[in-house]
Design a protein around this motif. Sequence first.
Motif, PDB file in Angstrom:
ATOM      1  N   ASP A 106      -9.711  91.709 109.345  1.00 58.80           N
ATOM      2  CA  ASP A 106     -10.999  91.858 108.673  1.00 58.80           C
ATOM      3  C   ASP A 106     -10.791  92.511 107.313  1.00 58.80           C
ATOM      4  O   ASP A 106      -9.810  93.232 107.091  1.00 58.80           O
ATOM      5  N   ASN A 107     -11.734  92.304 106.420  1.00 57.67           N
ATOM      6  CA  ASN A 107     -11.685  92.926 105.104  1.00 57.67           C
ATOM      7  C   ASN A 107     -11.693  94.464 105.252  1.00 57.67           C
ATOM      8  O   ASN A 107     -12.483  94.985 106.046  1.00 57.67           O
ATOM      9  N   PRO A 108     -10.826  95.216 104.581  1.00 53.10           N
ATOM     10  CA  PRO A 108      -9.912  94.823 103.508  1.00 53.10           C
ATOM     11  C   PRO A 108      -8.489  94.543 103.976  1.00 53.10           C
ATOM     12  O   PRO A 108      -7.552  94.649 103.186  1.00 53.10           O
ATOM     13  N   TYR A 109      -8.306  94.224 105.234  1.00 48.73           N
ATOM     14  CA  TYR A 109      -6.961  94.040 105.790  1.00 48.73           C
ATOM     15  C   TYR A 109      -6.641  92.556 105.965  1.00 48.73           C
ATOM     16  O   TYR A 109      -6.001  92.163 106.940  1.00 48.73           O
ATOM     17  N   VAL A 110      -7.076  91.736 105.022  1.00 47.45           N
ATOM     18  CA  VAL A 110      -6.959  90.283 105.183  1.00 47.45           C
ATOM     19  C   VAL A 110      -5.493  89.871 105.138  1.00 47.45           C
ATOM     20  O   VAL A 110      -4.883  89.570 106.141  1.00 47.45           O
ATOM     21  N   GLY A 111      -4.885  89.849 103.975  1.00 49.65           N
ATOM     22  CA  GLY A 111      -3.465  89.553 103.852  1.00 49.65           C
ATOM     23  C   GLY A 111      -3.061  88.255 104.518  1.00 49.65           C
ATOM     24  O   GLY A 111      -3.859  87.343 104.720  1.00 49.65           O
ATOM     25  N   TYR A 112      -1.776  88.169 104.861  1.00 49.88           N
ATOM     26  CA  TYR A 112      -1.225  86.999 105.529  1.00 49.88           C
ATOM     27  C   TYR A 112      -0.899  87.349 106.978  1.00 49.88           C
ATOM     28  O   TYR A 112      -0.381  88.418 107.260  1.00 49.88           O
ATOM     29  N   ALA A 113      -1.177  86.410 107.871  1.00 52.04           N
ATOM     30  CA  ALA A 113      -0.877  86.631 109.288  1.00 52.04           C
ATOM     31  C   ALA A 113       0.619  86.473 109.519  1.00 52.04           C
ATOM     32  O   ALA A 113       1.274  85.675 108.852  1.00 52.04           O
ATOM     33  N   PRO A 114       1.188  87.245 110.450  1.00 51.04           N
ATOM     34  CA  PRO A 114       2.591  87.017 110.827  1.00 51.04           C
ATOM     35  C   PRO A 114       2.787  85.582 111.298  1.00 51.04           C
ATOM     36  O   PRO A 114       1.884  84.975 111.866  1.00 51.04           O
ATOM     37  N   GLU A 115       3.951  85.043 111.061  1.00 51.89           N
ATOM     38  CA  GLU A 115       4.203  83.624 111.320  1.00 51.89           C
ATOM     39  C   GLU A 115       4.051  83.245 112.790  1.00 51.89           C
ATOM     40  O   GLU A 115       3.755  82.102 113.101  1.00 51.89           O
ATOM     41  N   CYS A 116       4.258  84.201 113.683  1.00 50.32           N
ATOM     42  CA  CYS A 116       4.325  83.840 115.104  1.00 50.32           C
ATOM     43  C   CYS A 116       3.154  84.380 115.920  1.00 50.32           C
ATOM     44  O   CYS A 116       3.239  84.459 117.141  1.00 50.32           O
ATOM     45  N   SER A 117       2.056  84.765 115.268  1.00 55.30           N
ATOM     46  CA  SER A 117       0.994  85.410 116.034  1.00 55.30           C
ATOM     47  C   SER A 117      -0.295  84.605 116.078  1.00 55.30           C
ATOM     48  O   SER A 117      -1.361  85.153 116.341  1.00 55.30           O
ATOM     49  N   ASP A 118      -0.232  83.307 115.835  1.00 55.35           N
ATOM     50  CA  ASP A 118      -1.414  82.431 115.947  1.00 55.35           C
ATOM     51  C   ASP A 118      -2.580  82.960 115.122  1.00 55.35           C
ATOM     52  O   ASP A 118      -3.711  83.088 115.613  1.00 55.35           O
ATOM     53  N   ALA A 119      -2.309  83.262 113.866  1.00 54.78           N
ATOM     54  CA  ALA A 119      -3.319  83.677 112.887  1.00 54.78           C
ATOM     55  C   ALA A 119      -3.887  85.068 113.141  1.00 54.78           C
ATOM     56  O   ALA A 119      -4.741  85.524 112.403  1.00 54.78           O
ATOM     57  N   LEU A 120      -3.410  85.768 114.185  1.00 54.16           N
ATOM     58  CA  LEU A 120      -3.827  87.154 114.378  1.00 54.16           C
ATOM     59  C   LEU A 120      -2.995  88.056 113.476  1.00 54.16           C
ATOM     60  O   LEU A 120      -1.898  87.698 113.042  1.00 54.16           O
ATOM     61  N   GLY A 121      -3.525  89.231 113.205  1.00 57.60           N
ATOM     62  CA  GLY A 121      -2.798  90.163 112.358  1.00 57.60           C
ATOM     63  C   GLY A 121      -1.844  91.027 113.147  1.00 57.60           C
ATOM     64  O   GLY A 121      -1.452  90.703 114.269  1.00 57.60           O
ATOM     65  N   TYR A 122      -1.496  92.140 112.564  1.00 57.01           N
ATOM     66  CA  TYR A 122      -0.529  93.051 113.176  1.00 57.01           C
ATOM     67  C   TYR A 122      -1.220  93.935 114.211  1.00 57.01           C
ATOM     68  O   TYR A 122      -2.382  94.288 114.074  1.00 57.01           O
ATOM     69  N   GLN A 123      -0.470  94.285 115.245  1.00 54.30           N
ATOM     70  CA  GLN A 123      -1.016  95.133 116.307  1.00 54.30           C
ATOM     71  C   GLN A 123      -0.538  96.564 116.088  1.00 54.30           C
ATOM     72  O   GLN A 123       0.660  96.827 115.999  1.00 54.30           O
ATOM     73  N   VAL A 124      -1.497  97.478 115.990  1.00 54.28           N
ATOM     74  CA  VAL A 124      -1.189  98.884 115.744  1.00 54.28           C
ATOM     75  C   VAL A 124      -1.600  99.699 116.971  1.00 54.28           C
ATOM     76  O   VAL A 124      -2.698  99.517 117.506  1.00 54.28           O
ATOM     77  N   ALA A 125      -0.720 100.587 117.414  1.00 56.45           N
ATOM     78  CA  ALA A 125      -1.008 101.474 118.543  1.00 56.45           C
ATOM     79  C   ALA A 125      -0.775 102.912 118.110  1.00 56.45           C
ATOM     80  O   ALA A 125       0.009 103.188 117.185  1.00 56.45           O
ATOM     81  N   VAL A 126      -1.456 103.843 118.777  1.00 57.62           N
ATOM     82  CA  VAL A 126      -1.396 105.256 118.397  1.00 57.62           C
ATOM     83  C   VAL A 126      -1.115 106.110 119.632  1.00 57.62           C
ATOM     84  O   VAL A 126      -1.789 105.972 120.662  1.00 57.62           O
ATOM     85  N   GLY A 127      -0.135 106.985 119.523  1.00 58.49           N
ATOM     86  CA  GLY A 127       0.157 107.959 120.569  1.00 58.49           C
ATOM     87  C   GLY A 127       0.099 109.366 119.989  1.00 58.49           C
ATOM     88  O   GLY A 127       0.687 109.622 118.928  1.00 58.49           O
ATOM     89  N   VAL A 128      -0.619 110.257 120.670  1.00 59.47           N
ATOM     90  CA  VAL A 128      -0.777 111.632 120.181  1.00 59.47           C
ATOM     91  C   VAL A 128      -0.420 112.591 121.309  1.00 59.47           C
ATOM     92  O   VAL A 128      -0.965 112.486 122.413  1.00 59.47           O
TER      93      VAL A 128
END
Length: 297
Positions: A106-128
């Motif tokens: 989603d905007n503003p994180y549009v950019g280019y999708a990774p080649e192997c993720s079927d047009a999905l973006g990057y997956q971010v996880a958080v551990g605290v």
Amino acid sequence: MSLRAVYGANSILGVAARTLRPGRTLALFAGLVFCASAALSSPTPEIRTEVAPRMWSPALFPNPNVNLTACGRRGRQSVVCDPDGVLTYKGANDLDRLAGRIRRRDNPYVGYAPECSDALGYQVAVGVARRIDRKALGMSSRDSNIAVAKKFALALHDKWGVGDKGCGNGVMVFVAVEDRAAFITTGRQAHAILTDGDAESIIELAKGQFRSQNYDEALRIILDDVGRILAGERVGSGWFDAVFWIVALGIILQVFSSKIQRHFRAKRLRTHLKKLDRDVAVAGATERYDQTSCTIC
């Protein structure tokens, strides 16, 4: 109201039934039943107890996809795990939404999708966590906090399976607040865009919030910057570029100033030598000298 209180109400009701007339007894019975049912149906107040901070190993640290309650997410699916309650519940929800926007590009994180993720973006996880169990990692007090956090984050990245399988589009953000350490790990494709230098700069920009113990905002800044860089934006580049060019300009001016000073010194020296040469030439062309003193006459 406890069961003992309800039973007490029934006992009073029995006495009232024996002493009051039938009409009043029925009204009293209805009122007591209403009060008892209201007391039993009212929500029990939540009792919070302070839990002493514990040290975590990657093996014991819960997975938000599996241990929904242990991660402090109250049973909801999440990419955030905060078993020690460092974040507020709202703050963790905000991080979930932010990670979802990065994932959907989603905007503003549009950019280019990774080649192997079927047009999905990057997956971010958080551990605290509050503290890391160094012994569980085979490390000691001689190892730096950053080295310990790095090893923990890499282990957590693999354990959770962050990113699409075989794609390398995962990013793991890990923070140990009492160890004062944070580290960002990246999959293969993510690392091609989000470099180690970028990760260090992102954490550096959030240090002020960490020092103020505003952990919600610190992690929000980190995730936002991660998403922007993965979308092709150079986060913080303006500030770093300004510092670079100021330093570079200062060095250039100093070099030119030194050269200019040397030039003028050399010019003055040449002028002085030429004057001396002229004086010598004039003195040599003179046939007699005027004697102004005589030591021995």
